[in-house]
Scaffold this motif. Sequence first.
Motif, PDB file in Angstrom:
ATOM      1  N   LYS A   1     -39.643  80.632  45.314  1.00  0.00           N
ATOM      2  CA  LYS A   1     -39.144  79.787  44.242  1.00  0.00           C
ATOM      3  C   LYS A   1     -39.199  78.599  44.493  1.00  0.00           C
ATOM      4  CE  LYS A   1     -34.931  81.960  43.499  1.00  0.00           C
ATOM      5  NZ  LYS A   1     -33.080  82.017  44.090  1.00  0.00           N
ATOM      6  N   LYS A   2     -38.997  77.516  42.882  1.00  0.00           N
ATOM      7  CA  LYS A   2     -39.074  76.243  42.863  1.00  0.00           C
ATOM      8  C   LYS A   2     -38.050  76.147  41.144  1.00  0.00           C
ATOM      9  CE  LYS A   2     -43.825  76.153  44.874  1.00  0.00           C
ATOM     10  NZ  LYS A   2     -44.413  74.753  43.917  1.00  0.00           N
ATOM     11  N   PHE A   3     -37.299  75.281  41.375  1.00  0.00           N
ATOM     12  CA  PHE A   3     -36.219  74.859  40.845  1.00  0.00           C
ATOM     13  C   PHE A   3     -36.725  73.483  39.969  1.00  0.00           C
ATOM     14  CE2 PHE A   3     -34.360  75.889  44.659  1.00  0.00           C
ATOM     15  CZ  PHE A   3     -33.762  77.639  44.072  1.00  0.00           C
ATOM     16  N   HIS A   4     -36.941  74.376  38.686  1.00  0.00           N
ATOM     17  CA  HIS A   4     -37.563  73.848  37.405  1.00  0.00           C
ATOM     18  C   HIS A   4     -36.562  72.686  37.074  1.00  0.00           C
ATOM     19  CE1 HIS A   4     -39.037  72.471  33.868  1.00  0.00           C
ATOM     20  NE2 HIS A   4     -37.939  72.883  32.770  1.00  0.00           N
ATOM     21  N   ARG A   5     -36.428  71.584  36.745  1.00  0.00           N
ATOM     22  CA  ARG A   5     -35.654  70.895  35.768  1.00  0.00           C
ATOM     23  C   ARG A   5     -36.295  69.504  35.312  1.00  0.00           C
ATOM     24  NH1 ARG A   5     -34.589  70.468  41.337  1.00  0.00           N
ATOM     25  NH2 ARG A   5     -32.859  71.742  41.756  1.00  0.00           N
ATOM     26  N   THR A   6     -35.784  69.554  34.196  1.00  0.00           N
ATOM     27  CA  THR A   6     -36.418  68.414  33.025  1.00  0.00           C
ATOM     28  C   THR A   6     -36.568  66.245  33.772  1.00  0.00           C
ATOM     29  OG1 THR A   6     -34.463  67.134  31.215  1.00  0.00           O
ATOM     30  CG2 THR A   6     -35.422  69.933  30.935  1.00  0.00           C
ATOM     31  N   VAL A   7     -37.824  65.835  33.420  1.00  0.00           N
ATOM     32  CA  VAL A   7     -37.534  65.036  32.985  1.00  0.00           C
ATOM     33  C   VAL A   7     -36.487  64.290  33.690  1.00  0.00           C
ATOM     34  CG1 VAL A   7     -38.158  62.190  32.776  1.00  0.00           C
ATOM     35  CG2 VAL A   7     -39.997  64.495  33.012  1.00  0.00           C
ATOM     36  N   GLU A   8     -35.187  64.695  32.166  1.00  0.00           N
ATOM     37  CA  GLU A   8     -34.224  64.358  31.974  1.00  0.00           C
ATOM     38  C   GLU A   8     -32.848  64.524  33.099  1.00  0.00           C
ATOM     39  OE1 GLU A   8     -30.653  64.492  28.764  1.00  0.00           O
ATOM     40  OE2 GLU A   8     -32.390  64.977  28.019  1.00  0.00           O
ATOM     41  N   ASP A   9     -33.669  65.592  33.223  1.00  0.00           N
ATOM     42  CA  ASP A   9     -32.480  66.080  34.646  1.00  0.00           C
ATOM     43  C   ASP A   9     -32.656  65.297  36.002  1.00  0.00           C
ATOM     44  OD1 ASP A   9     -31.437  68.389  33.169  1.00  0.00           O
ATOM     45  OD2 ASP A   9     -32.639  69.736  34.048  1.00  0.00           O
ATOM     46  N   TYR A  10     -33.544  65.187  36.216  1.00  0.00           N
ATOM     47  CA  TYR A  10     -33.866  64.129  37.013  1.00  0.00           C
ATOM     48  C   TYR A  10     -33.516  62.464  37.241  1.00  0.00           C
ATOM     49  CZ  TYR A  10     -36.920  67.708  39.642  1.00  0.00           C
ATOM     50  OH  TYR A  10     -37.375  68.898  39.839  1.00  0.00           O
ATOM     51  N   PHE A  11     -33.443  62.256  36.309  1.00  0.00           N
ATOM     52  CA  PHE A  11     -33.190  60.626  35.695  1.00  0.00           C
ATOM     53  C   PHE A  11     -31.633  60.270  35.398  1.00  0.00           C
ATOM     54  CE2 PHE A  11     -34.141  56.735  33.717  1.00  0.00           C
ATOM     55  CZ  PHE A  11     -33.652  56.494  33.740  1.00  0.00           C
ATOM     56  N   SER A  12     -31.325  61.823  35.239  1.00  0.00           N
ATOM     57  CA  SER A  12     -29.721  61.795  35.296  1.00  0.00           C
ATOM     58  C   SER A  12     -28.688  61.916  36.613  1.00  0.00           C
ATOM     59  CB  SER A  12     -29.091  63.193  34.264  1.00  0.00           C
ATOM     60  OG  SER A  12     -29.593  62.703  32.861  1.00  0.00           O
ATOM     61  N   ALA A  13     -29.258  62.730  37.313  1.00  0.00           N
ATOM     62  CA  ALA A  13     -28.222  62.859  38.344  1.00  0.00           C
ATOM     63  C   ALA A  13     -28.870  61.400  39.633  1.00  0.00           C
ATOM     64  CB  ALA A  13     -29.909  63.804  39.261  1.00  0.00           C
ATOM     65  N   LEU A  14     -30.195  61.078  39.168  1.00  0.00           N
ATOM     66  CA  LEU A  14     -29.973  59.975  39.959  1.00  0.00           C
ATOM     67  C   LEU A  14     -28.966  59.068  39.970  1.00  0.00           C
ATOM     68  CD1 LEU A  14     -34.062  58.543  40.383  1.00  0.00           C
ATOM     69  CD2 LEU A  14     -32.234  59.415  42.288  1.00  0.00           C
ATOM     70  N   GLN A  15     -28.636  59.010  38.394  1.00  0.00           N
ATOM     71  CA  GLN A  15     -27.758  57.487  37.891  1.00  0.00           C
ATOM     72  C   GLN A  15     -26.257  58.143  38.353  1.00  0.00           C
ATOM     73  OE1 GLN A  15     -28.856  57.800  33.783  1.00  0.00           O
ATOM     74  NE2 GLN A  15     -29.430  55.821  33.272  1.00  0.00           N
ATOM     75  N   ARG A  16     -26.524  59.318  38.207  1.00  0.00           N
ATOM     76  CA  ARG A  16     -24.906  60.151  38.504  1.00  0.00           C
ATOM     77  C   ARG A  16     -24.608  60.137  40.206  1.00  0.00           C
ATOM     78  NH1 ARG A  16     -26.431  64.628  35.050  1.00  0.00           N
ATOM     79  NH2 ARG A  16     -27.015  66.270  37.355  1.00  0.00           N
ATOM     80  N   ALA A  17     -25.673  59.595  41.070  1.00  0.00           N
ATOM     81  CA  ALA A  17     -24.762  59.472  42.569  1.00  0.00           C
ATOM     82  C   ALA A  17     -25.580  57.974  42.198  1.00  0.00           C
ATOM     83  CB  ALA A  17     -26.388  59.970  42.260  1.00  0.00           C
ATOM     84  N   GLY A  18     -25.055  57.305  41.205  1.00  0.00           N
ATOM     85  CA  GLY A  18     -24.876  55.392  41.324  1.00  0.00           C
ATOM     86  C   GLY A  18     -26.317  55.052  41.239  1.00  0.00           C
ATOM     87  N   PHE A  19     -27.934  55.653  41.738  1.00  0.00           N
ATOM     88  CA  PHE A  19     -28.731  54.498  41.183  1.00  0.00           C
ATOM     89  C   PHE A  19     -28.916  53.756  40.245  1.00  0.00           C
ATOM     90  CE2 PHE A  19     -29.560  57.439  44.869  1.00  0.00           C
ATOM     91  CZ  PHE A  19     -30.159  56.595  45.661  1.00  0.00           C
ATOM     92  N   LEU A  20     -29.798  52.203  40.181  1.00  0.00           N
ATOM     93  CA  LEU A  20     -30.183  52.289  39.094  1.00  0.00           C
ATOM     94  C   LEU A  20     -31.868  52.771  39.421  1.00  0.00           C
ATOM     95  CD1 LEU A  20     -29.587  48.353  40.353  1.00  0.00           C
ATOM     96  CD2 LEU A  20     -29.171  49.968  37.619  1.00  0.00           C
ATOM     97  N   ILE A  21     -32.297  53.031  38.220  1.00  0.00           N
ATOM     98  CA  ILE A  21     -33.498  53.425  38.083  1.00  0.00           C
ATOM     99  C   ILE A  21     -34.528  52.198  38.137  1.00  0.00           C
ATOM    100  CG2 ILE A  21     -35.137  54.791  36.914  1.00  0.00           C
ATOM    101  CD1 ILE A  21     -32.861  56.497  37.980  1.00  0.00           C
ATOM    102  N   GLU A  22     -35.430  52.535  39.251  1.00  0.00           N
ATOM    103  CA  GLU A  22     -36.536  50.994  38.923  1.00  0.00           C
ATOM    104  C   GLU A  22     -37.787  51.640  38.404  1.00  0.00           C
ATOM    105  OE1 GLU A  22     -37.777  48.223  42.923  1.00  0.00           O
ATOM    106  OE2 GLU A  22     -36.129  48.943  42.944  1.00  0.00           O
ATOM    107  N   GLN A  23     -38.278  53.066  39.007  1.00  0.00           N
ATOM    108  CA  GLN A  23     -39.936  53.338  38.479  1.00  0.00           C
ATOM    109  C   GLN A  23     -39.912  54.618  38.339  1.00  0.00           C
ATOM    110  OE1 GLN A  23     -43.268  51.609  40.133  1.00  0.00           O
ATOM    111  NE2 GLN A  23     -41.869  50.587  41.694  1.00  0.00           N
TER     112      GLN A  23
END
Length: 260
Positions: A190-212
């Motif tokens: 079992k692997k958990f599917h997420r969209t590109v947007e989901d990963y991007f948003s999760a990093l932002q919610r944690a407080g990260f600046l997206i670098e690459q």
Amino acid sequence: MTAYRGSDHYDQEAFLQSYLQRRSWSENANDTLEKPIIYEMMGDVRRKSILDLGCGTATYGSELLELGASQYTGLEGSINMVEHARKTLDPMSNGCVIHLALEDWKAPEAAYDLIVSRLVIHYIEDIDALFSHVYTSLKAGGSFVFSVEHPVMTSSYGLPKTAGQKQDWTVDNYFVAGGREQEWLGRTVKKFHRTVEDYFSALQRAGFLIEQVRESRPDERHFSNRETYERRLRIPLFFMMKGYKKEGHDETCRSVGIAR
């Protein structure tokens, strides 16, 4: 009922041996597509304290120490992998491996310069909790680099599989996040599917600046077989992101996913 842990598969000896055999192929996708990009994204590791989430055999950790990392810690949920990892790391080096599932990790505060996770996070259901722990564990100015199976891939799992090498990938229910089952190396994984947007948003919610953001575009220099290279041009296998913990980051901004 015991919670699903992707690392448990590697404690099945037949599965582990199939995995290690697959990784030994000179043009395996991890080494030709994912690894070179991860190295580019990490940059200079000299004098850095590094945490590797889901370190596997810790071959990567040994390489990082050789490149000048000051300290390396690997977390790994599979005891079979931990045993391999402890044999891999030079006992005289500043490297260690801890047997611990990522779901059970309690983050130390401001302990690492760099946190990396390679092709593990798609096994984790709650990435918001994990990314928050990563953010807490990074020193100000530190970076988080991770790779996962590309959402185009995970959205195609659970569909009928044809014999031989796959020639077509059918993306289905792309915007429906959640567990998808895949037949891989003789087991149902079992692997958990997420969209590109989901990963991007999760990093932002944690407080990260997206670098690459990267998508495992193949580089012909890493292939000796032209046919393999051309096949890798057809679809992105992996997705990578790099987040940055800004120095002096305001905690109020962090709570709403904004960095200033």
